[in-house]
Design an enzyme around this catalytic site. Structure first.
Site, mmCIF file in Angstrom:
data_model
loop_
_atom_site.group_PDB
_atom_site.id
_atom_site.type_symbol
_atom_site.label_atom_id
_atom_site.label_comp_id
_atom_site.label_asym_id
_atom_site.label_seq_id
_atom_site.Cartn_x
_atom_site.Cartn_y
_atom_site.Cartn_z
ATOM 1 N N LYS A 9 19.150 119.697 34.453
ATOM 2 C CA LYS A 9 18.277 120.555 33.642
ATOM 3 C C LYS A 9 17.920 119.898 32.330
ATOM 4 O O LYS A 9 16.958 120.260 31.683
ATOM 5 C CB LYS A 9 19.018 121.856 33.323
ATOM 6 C CG LYS A 9 19.442 122.598 34.545
ATOM 7 C CD LYS A 9 20.777 123.301 34.321
ATOM 8 C CE LYS A 9 21.382 123.608 35.675
ATOM 9 N NZ LYS A 9 22.712 124.160 35.611
ATOM 10 N N LYS A 36 22.129 111.772 37.816
ATOM 11 C CA LYS A 36 21.781 112.916 38.666
ATOM 12 C C LYS A 36 20.651 113.741 38.036
ATOM 13 O O LYS A 36 20.542 113.813 36.808
ATOM 14 C CB LYS A 36 23.012 113.788 38.932
ATOM 15 C CG LYS A 36 23.427 114.622 37.755
ATOM 16 C CD LYS A 36 24.372 115.753 38.126
ATOM 17 C CE LYS A 36 24.583 116.556 36.846
ATOM 18 N NZ LYS A 36 25.629 117.502 36.823
ATOM 19 N N LYS A 62 30.179 116.206 28.109
ATOM 20 C CA LYS A 62 29.425 117.108 27.230
ATOM 21 C C LYS A 62 30.019 117.139 25.835
ATOM 22 O O LYS A 62 29.296 117.125 24.841
ATOM 23 C CB LYS A 62 29.370 118.518 27.827
ATOM 24 C CG LYS A 62 28.480 118.552 29.052
ATOM 25 C CD LYS A 62 28.206 119.945 29.551
ATOM 26 C CE LYS A 62 27.230 119.865 30.730
ATOM 27 N NZ LYS A 62 27.218 121.045 31.555
HETATM 28 P P1 TYM Z 1 24.869 124.372 38.363
HETATM 29 O O1 TYM Z 1 24.231 125.655 37.940
HETATM 30 O O2 TYM Z 1 24.835 123.231 37.414
HETATM 31 O O3 TYM Z 1 24.241 123.861 39.717
HETATM 32 C C1 TYM Z 1 24.076 124.727 40.826
HETATM 33 C C2 TYM Z 1 24.354 123.986 42.121
HETATM 34 O O4 TYM Z 1 23.487 122.866 42.286
HETATM 35 C C3 TYM Z 1 24.220 121.678 42.516
HETATM 36 N N1 TYM Z 1 23.514 120.552 41.883
HETATM 37 C C4 TYM Z 1 23.118 119.439 42.531
HETATM 38 N N2 TYM Z 1 23.246 119.054 43.818
HETATM 39 C C5 TYM Z 1 22.725 117.857 44.171
HETATM 40 N N3 TYM Z 1 22.075 117.047 43.296
HETATM 41 C C6 TYM Z 1 21.915 117.389 42.002
HETATM 42 N N4 TYM Z 1 21.268 116.587 41.158
HETATM 43 C C7 TYM Z 1 22.465 118.642 41.563
HETATM 44 N N5 TYM Z 1 22.501 119.290 40.369
HETATM 45 C C8 TYM Z 1 23.135 120.452 40.593
HETATM 46 C C9 TYM Z 1 25.564 121.930 41.859
HETATM 47 O O5 TYM Z 1 26.576 121.109 42.398
HETATM 48 C C10 TYM Z 1 25.780 123.398 42.171
HETATM 49 O O6 TYM Z 1 26.289 123.553 43.471
HETATM 50 N N6 TYM Z 1 29.702 125.327 37.610
HETATM 51 C C11 TYM Z 1 28.598 125.524 38.520
HETATM 52 C C12 TYM Z 1 28.268 126.982 38.762
HETATM 53 C C13 TYM Z 1 29.412 127.808 39.216
HETATM 54 C C14 TYM Z 1 29.973 127.839 40.531
HETATM 55 C C15 TYM Z 1 31.011 128.802 40.471
HETATM 56 C C16 TYM Z 1 29.690 127.152 41.700
HETATM 57 C C17 TYM Z 1 30.102 128.701 38.478
HETATM 58 N N7 TYM Z 1 31.047 129.311 39.220
HETATM 59 C C18 TYM Z 1 31.782 129.084 41.609
HETATM 60 C C19 TYM Z 1 30.482 127.427 42.829
HETATM 61 C C20 TYM Z 1 31.509 128.380 42.766
HETATM 62 C C21 TYM Z 1 27.366 124.876 37.940
HETATM 63 O O7 TYM Z 1 27.254 124.676 36.752
HETATM 64 O O8 TYM Z 1 26.374 124.639 38.820
#
Ligand code: TYM
Length: 330
Positions: free
Chosen positions: A198, A195, A112
């Site tokens: 968003k 992947k 990023k």
């Molecule tokens: P975020 O909001 O980007 O994504 C939420 C969840 O979706 C999963 N994910 C995917 N899984 C499979 N294929 C994909 N293309 C895909 N895109 C997203 C992500 O792995 C995630 O599980 N940093 C984290 C949010 C967070 C978090 C936490 C998660 C903040 N604090 C504590 C677990 C524990 C995030 O940005 O996820």
């Protein structure tokens, strides 16, 4: 029951099927066995520029989709990260035991920040994984169900927990990631070697999208010039991705799907997959819309969730402050 924590950022109007298959499906199945805590991590989403009104809307919409997908607020706590002040407070303490180089090695940060340049990169993006560690460690979570892209962040959470325990005595539970290989990395429909995310709306399948739009996106998914329906990530990333999604939603194994589609064309596969996807996502979308029609009820659920988790968070923070030698207020 052992505890589990996970969260998603409210950075989009709708979650996508990667979020659903990579994480949310596991959230739903794991809430029986674990004491589950699910957060809408709004503080994390401040790392990108967003209109304040839009952020509020998306925060409720994200919570609504958790519930619509099957997270049961009677079993699991659902809350908004910023409603529990301890997340930000623990982040400070953890940031003081995180190496600058260690944080700089996070690949999401590197990707990023290299896209945005150093002036366009805010410090929040750099400390983002430390806030994530705080989310998890505050609740003594043993398991964290996430997609593959969060593996390295989880590794940092584990390292910080172990480092703190080593320095100050047993304080944190060291969390284990829970990543299901088959659905850990759903790819973008337009660019199947990347992947689903968003930032590329045309290549994603959104939970709140109109079914017609969903079917259209699946129909126009990028495939390859062969005709054979066969799982091969290297040679046929597009078809392989469609097969993964199909198998996850429909229950048939990929091998079974390959057999069932022998002699059929990509068009047939896409048409059937669109039906399966709409069949699963349609009811989720409807339930989410109903929930969003009653924001007061949704806010009540979120207030209740925060109330349930706040005592856990405040006990952990007090323990941490004491361990590091911060003088307790009298
Ligand atoms: P975020 O909001 O980007 O994504 C939420 C969840 O979706 C999963 N994910 C995917 N899984 C499979 N294929 C994909 N293309 C895909 N895109 C997203 C992500 O792995 C995630 O599980 N940093 C984290 C949010 C967070 C978090 C936490 C998660 C903040 N604090 C504590 C677990 C524990 C995030 O940005 O996820």
């Amino acid at each position: 029951r052992p505890r589990l924590f996970s969260g998603m950022q409210p950075t989009q109007d709708s979650l996508h099927i990667g979020n659903y298959l990579g994480a949310l499906v596991n959230w739903v199945s794991m809430q029986e066995e674990f004491e589950a805590i699910y957060s809408v991590v709004d503080l994390h989403s401040l790392t990108v520029d967003v209109d304040p009104g839009v952020l509020r809307t998306r925060t409720r919409a994200t919570a609504a989709q958790y519930i619509a997908a099957g997270v049961d607020p009677a079993k699991s706590a659902i809350f908004v990260q910023s409603h529990v002040a301890e997340h930000a407070e623990l982040t400070w303490v953890l940031s003081c035991i995180t190496g600058f180089g260690e944080a700089g090695r996070m690949t999401q940060f590197k990707d990023k920040s290299s896209k945005r340049g150093s002036e366009g990169t805010n410090v929040g993006l750099f400390t983002y994984p430390i806030l994530m560690a705080a989310d998890i460690l505050l609740y003594d979570a043993a398991r964290v169900p996430v997609g593959e892209d969060q593996r390295q962040h989880l590794e940092l959470s584990r390292n910080l927990a172990q480092r703190f325990n080593g320095r100050y005595g047993e304080t944190f539970v060291v969390p284990e990631p829970h990543i299901l290989q088959a659905t850990a990395k759903i790819q973008d429909l337009q660019e199947p070697t990347a992947k689903m995310s968003k930032t590329s709306p045309a290549g994603s399948i959104d939970l709140l999208a109109d079914p017609k739009q969903t079917a259209k996106r699946i129909r126009s998914a990028v495939t390859d010039l062969e005709r054979e329906i066969r799982y091969d990530e290297a040679e046929k990333p597009g078809i392989s991705n469609l097969l993964s999604i199909y198998s996850a939603l429909d229950g048939r194994t990929i091998a079974q799907l390959e057999t069932d589609y022998e002699g059929k064309g990509y068009g047939d596969l896409k048409k059937d997959l669109a039906e399966v996807v709409v069949g699963v996502l349609g009811p989720i979308r409807e339930r989410a819309m109903q929930l969003l029609d009653d924001p007061a009820e949704l806010d009540r659920i979120l207030a209740d969730g925060a109330e349930r988790v706040r005592p856990i968070a405040s006990a952990t923070l007090a323990r941490v402050y004491d361990r590091v030698g911060l003088l307790a207020p009298s």
